[in-house]
Design a protein around this motif. Structure first.
Motif, short mmCIF file in Angstrom:
data_model
loop_
_atom_site.label_atom_id
_atom_site.label_comp_id
_atom_site.label_asym_id
_atom_site.label_seq_id
_atom_site.Cartn_x
_atom_site.Cartn_y
_atom_site.Cartn_z
N HIS A 26 -22.76 60.96 50.08
CA HIS A 26 -22.96 62.38 50.39
C HIS A 26 -21.70 63.01 50.99
CE1 HIS A 26 -27.29 63.13 49.65
NE2 HIS A 26 -27.34 61.82 49.74
N LEU A 27 -21.04 62.27 51.87
CA LEU A 27 -19.82 62.80 52.47
C LEU A 27 -18.74 63.02 51.41
CD1 LEU A 27 -19.55 60.71 55.75
CD2 LEU A 27 -20.09 63.14 55.55
N HIS A 28 -18.63 62.10 50.49
CA HIS A 28 -17.56 62.20 49.48
C HIS A 28 -17.88 63.22 48.38
CE1 HIS A 28 -14.16 61.00 47.05
NE2 HIS A 28 -14.98 60.87 46.02
N TYR A 29 -19.06 63.11 47.79
CA TYR A 29 -19.36 63.91 46.61
C TYR A 29 -19.90 65.30 46.93
CZ TYR A 29 -18.50 59.91 43.66
OH TYR A 29 -17.90 58.87 43.01
N PHE A 30 -20.60 65.46 48.05
CA PHE A 30 -21.22 66.76 48.33
C PHE A 30 -20.49 67.54 49.43
CE2 PHE A 30 -24.86 64.18 46.75
CZ PHE A 30 -24.93 64.79 45.50
N LEU A 31 -19.96 66.84 50.43
CA LEU A 31 -19.23 67.53 51.49
C LEU A 31 -17.72 67.49 51.26
CD1 LEU A 31 -21.29 66.40 54.59
CD2 LEU A 31 -21.41 68.55 53.33
N HIS A 32 -17.28 66.76 50.23
CA HIS A 32 -15.88 66.69 49.81
C HIS A 32 -14.96 66.26 50.94
CE1 HIS A 32 -17.43 68.67 46.30
NE2 HIS A 32 -17.82 69.70 47.03
N MET A 33 -15.42 65.31 51.73
CA MET A 33 -14.59 64.77 52.80
C MET A 33 -13.86 63.55 52.27
SD MET A 33 -17.01 65.23 56.12
CE MET A 33 -15.73 64.69 57.23
N GLY A 34 -12.57 63.65 52.19
CA GLY A 34 -11.77 62.56 51.67
C GLY A 34 -10.64 62.23 52.61
N GLY A 35 -9.71 61.44 52.15
CA GLY A 35 -8.58 61.01 52.97
C GLY A 35 -7.36 61.88 52.83
N SER A 36 -7.47 63.01 52.14
CA SER A 36 -6.29 63.84 51.93
C SER A 36 -5.90 64.56 53.21
CB SER A 36 -6.56 64.87 50.82
OG SER A 36 -7.56 65.78 51.24
N SER A 37 -4.66 64.99 53.28
CA SER A 37 -4.17 65.66 54.48
C SER A 37 -4.85 67.01 54.70
CB SER A 37 -2.65 65.85 54.38
OG SER A 37 -2.33 66.67 53.27
N GLU A 38 -5.37 67.63 53.63
CA GLU A 38 -6.07 68.90 53.77
C GLU A 38 -7.40 68.72 54.50
OE1 GLU A 38 -5.24 67.87 50.50
OE2 GLU A 38 -3.32 68.92 50.48
N GLN A 39 -7.95 67.52 54.44
CA GLN A 39 -9.25 67.25 55.04
C GLN A 39 -9.14 66.69 56.46
OE1 GLN A 39 -12.28 67.93 53.79
NE2 GLN A 39 -11.24 68.94 52.11
N ARG A 40 -7.92 66.60 56.99
CA ARG A 40 -7.73 65.96 58.29
C ARG A 40 -8.59 66.61 59.38
NH1 ARG A 40 -2.13 65.43 58.91
NH2 ARG A 40 -2.41 63.40 57.96
N TRP A 41 -8.59 67.93 59.49
CA TRP A 41 -9.35 68.60 60.55
C TRP A 41 -10.85 68.45 60.34
CZ3 TRP A 41 -7.38 69.33 64.99
CH2 TRP A 41 -6.03 69.59 65.12
N ASN A 42 -11.29 68.48 59.10
CA ASN A 42 -12.71 68.24 58.84
C ASN A 42 -13.12 66.83 59.26
OD1 ASN A 42 -13.09 70.78 57.79
ND2 ASN A 42 -12.81 70.14 55.68
N ASN A 43 -12.27 65.86 58.96
CA ASN A 43 -12.57 64.48 59.32
C ASN A 43 -12.57 64.30 60.84
OD1 ASN A 43 -12.79 63.81 56.63
ND2 ASN A 43 -10.69 63.08 56.47
N ILE A 44 -11.61 64.92 61.52
CA ILE A 44 -11.55 64.83 62.98
C ILE A 44 -12.80 65.45 63.60
CG2 ILE A 44 -10.34 65.69 65.03
CD1 ILE A 44 -7.72 65.31 63.45
N ALA A 45 -13.20 66.61 63.09
CA ALA A 45 -14.41 67.27 63.60
C ALA A 45 -15.64 66.41 63.34
CB ALA A 45 -14.57 68.65 62.97
#
Length: 110
Positions: A62-81
């Motif tokens: 769900h995190l990967h396919y629906f919330l689009h949370m990945g390891g890219s630098s653009e997702q850093r703040w989303n991942n931290i949150a």
């Protein structure tokens, strides 16, 4: 024509194929969970372990396919949150269980 959709801020919303893959994986994991419980093929401890693993994989799907949370630098703040939120909820739950257990132990001793 591209199948990837972007918002006004340029963030990718994924493609239809990505959503279909996520949906199919989610359905497969859900069916596997029901199968593990309904067949009684594992011990209670084994069933709990299998369901825990399947639930963790389901969350990751769900995190990967629906919330689009990945390891890219653009997702850093989303991942931290996300990590902050999960940590906060874990501390809240563990603290609540500790307080309730401690209170129950002290109430039983009287």
């Amino acid at each position: 024509m591209s199948t990837s959709h972007t918002s006004s801020s340029g963030e990718s919303h994924g493609s239809v194929a990505s959503y279909v893959i996520g949906f199919v994986l989610a359905v497969i994991l859900t069916v596997l969970s029901f199968a593990v419980v309904s067949t009684h093929s594992l011990s209670p401890t084994g069933t709990l372990g299998a369901l825990s693993v399947l639930a963790l994989v389901q969350v990751l799907v769900h995190l990967h396919y629906f919330l689009h949370m990945g390891g890219s630098s653009e997702q850093r703040w989303n991942n931290i949150a996300f990590v902050f939120t999960v940590s906060f909820v874990a501390i809240l739950i563990v603290g609540t269980v500790f307080i309730m257990t401690n209170t129950a132990a002290h109430m039983m001793s009287r």
